[in-house]
Design a protein around this motif. Structure first.
Motif, PDB file in Angstrom:
ATOM      1  N   PHE A  36       0.815  -1.216   0.000  1.00 37.17           N
ATOM      2  CA  PHE A  36       0.000   0.000   0.000  1.00 37.17           C
ATOM      3  C   PHE A  36       0.852   1.271   0.000  1.00 37.17           C
ATOM      4  N   VAL A  39       3.045   1.742  -3.212  1.00 33.25           N
ATOM      5  CA  VAL A  39       2.345   2.181  -4.419  1.00 33.25           C
ATOM      6  C   VAL A  39       2.072   3.678  -4.395  1.00 33.25           C
ATOM      7  N   THR A  40       1.766   4.232  -3.228  1.00 30.31           N
ATOM      8  CA  THR A  40       1.336   5.630  -3.146  1.00 30.31           C
ATOM      9  C   THR A  40       2.417   6.561  -2.599  1.00 30.31           C
ATOM     10  N   GLN A  63      -0.526   3.170 -11.268  1.00 28.46           N
ATOM     11  CA  GLN A  63      -0.652   3.439  -9.837  1.00 28.46           C
ATOM     12  C   GLN A  63      -2.100   3.311  -9.384  1.00 28.46           C
ATOM     13  N   CYS A  64      -3.007   3.840 -10.180  1.00 24.47           N
ATOM     14  CA  CYS A  64      -4.433   3.757  -9.861  1.00 24.47           C
ATOM     15  C   CYS A  64      -4.878   2.291  -9.787  1.00 24.47           C
ATOM     16  N   TYR A  67      -3.337   0.455  -6.673  1.00 24.13           N
ATOM     17  CA  TYR A  67      -3.923   0.935  -5.416  1.00 24.13           C
ATOM     18  C   TYR A  67      -5.286   0.301  -5.178  1.00 24.13           C
ATOM     19  N   TYR A  68      -6.126   0.300  -6.205  1.00 29.56           N
ATOM     20  CA  TYR A  68      -7.468  -0.265  -6.034  1.00 29.56           C
ATOM     21  C   TYR A  68      -7.437  -1.790  -6.011  1.00 29.56           C
ATOM     22  N   PHE A 141      -1.585  10.902  -5.123  1.00 22.97           N
ATOM     23  CA  PHE A 141      -1.576   9.730  -5.994  1.00 22.97           C
ATOM     24  C   PHE A 141      -2.785   9.801  -6.914  1.00 22.97           C
ATOM     25  N   ALA A 238      -7.187   9.696   1.702  1.00 27.14           N
ATOM     26  CA  ALA A 238      -6.126   8.952   1.020  1.00 27.14           C
ATOM     27  C   ALA A 238      -4.970   8.668   1.966  1.00 27.14           C
ATOM     28  N   SER A 242      -3.698   4.897   3.116  1.00 20.52           N
ATOM     29  CA  SER A 242      -2.359   4.535   2.650  1.00 20.52           C
ATOM     30  C   SER A 242      -1.364   4.333   3.777  1.00 20.52           C
TER      31      SER A 242
END
Length: 290
Positions: A36, A39-40, A63-64, A67-68, A141, A238, A242
């Motif tokens: 987590f 990635v961000t 990245q999107c 993250y999801y 992000f 966010a 994160s």
């Protein structure tokens, strides 16, 4: 946080005392929590040190997606972990027969496969939207809700699809956990020992803290339209998902686990960072003799 989750993921995989379904799922959960912030936050820190706050379109979409993907895997793994807790508490004799290594692997694989397919379909729809200037995201992000807000076309259908998808994914795992923990509570109330009540409720309470923080922040962040909240609220949510949530998960799920703490203590003693009790007594005895 990265080091802590890495240690938990390592010991739950390597130490024979932690070979149980609960710790197997904890290993996978800690693995997700490691990625987590990578990635961000790693991109944010790289931007600070390099002095360049830009990202390519492909990098932003990647990245999107990750993250999801990690978020969806988190939801599903939490649901699986609650099911395992239900089996261990309410069906202790049947649980070892059902929760075999093969079945646990199937549950984890199914969670990742469902998350992969669901988020991939969502990302394909996002990439096909027409984008135009300004191409600035006021966040650290690439969040899907912010990307949809940059589209030049009407996005009502896209936002409605995103709302239904997020609500279905989040609420389905939340309902599974609600049923599991309700049955656990009823089963615990039948235990005559007050010590059994305290131990089980203590474990469930720590899990409920994680669930409340994680699901609360994610519901406000994802089950909504792109302009539902001010930008500072998006940044705070966010940051919560994160950094804060992975840190809380490490403490609540791992450091409150007595068996995990026992293995960690043994690993620290074996590392030689601290003297064992016998060595400490020997040093003291020599000092007194002199």
């Amino acid at each position: 946080m990265l080091y802590g989750n890495g240690v938990i993921a390592g010991i739950t995989l390597s130490d024979h005392r932690l070979r149980s379904p609960m710790n197997f799922f904890l290993h996978n959960f800690s693995f997700v929590e490691i990625w987590f912030p990578l990635v961000t936050v790693s991109k944010l820190l790289a931007g600070f040190f390099l002095g360049r706050q830009t990202m390519s379109f492909a990098g932003c979409m990647a990245q999107c997606y990750f993250y999801y993907l990690l978020g969806a895997a988190d939801f599903l793994l939490l649901g699986v972990m609650s099911f395992d807790r239900y089996q261990a508490t309410c069906n202790p004799l049947h649980s070892p027969v059902l929760m075999t290594v093969h079945f646990c692997l199937k549950l984890v694989f199914s969670s990742w496969a469902a998350a992969f397919a669901t988020i991939l379909g969502l990302l394909i729809l996002v990439t096909r939207l027409p984008y135009c200037s300004p191409n600035i995201l006021n966040n650290f992000f690439c969040a899907q809700t912010l990307l949809v807000g940059l589209a030049c076309s009407k996005t009502e259908q896209m936002e409605a699809f995103n709302l239904v998808l997020a609500a279905g994914l989040i609420l389905s795992s939340l309902v599974l956990m609600g049923i599991s923990y309700s049955d656990i509570t009823l089963a615990v109330l039948c235990i005559p020992s007050s010590w059994g009540h305290h131990r089980t409720f203590s474990t469930c309470a720590s899990h409920m803290v994680v669930i409340t923080i994680f699901y609360g922040s994610c519901i406000f962040m994802h089950v909504r339209t792109s302009h539902a909240f001010p930008e500072w609220v998006d940044k705070a949510l966010a940051l919560m998902t994160s950094i804060v949530v992975p840190s809380v998960n490490l403490f609540m799920y791992a450091l409150r686990n007595e068996k995990v703490k026992e293995v960690l203590r043994d690993a620290v003693w074996r590392s030689g960072l601290f003297p064992t009790k016998g060595e400490a007594g020997g040093v003291g005895g020599q000092g007194l003799g002199v």
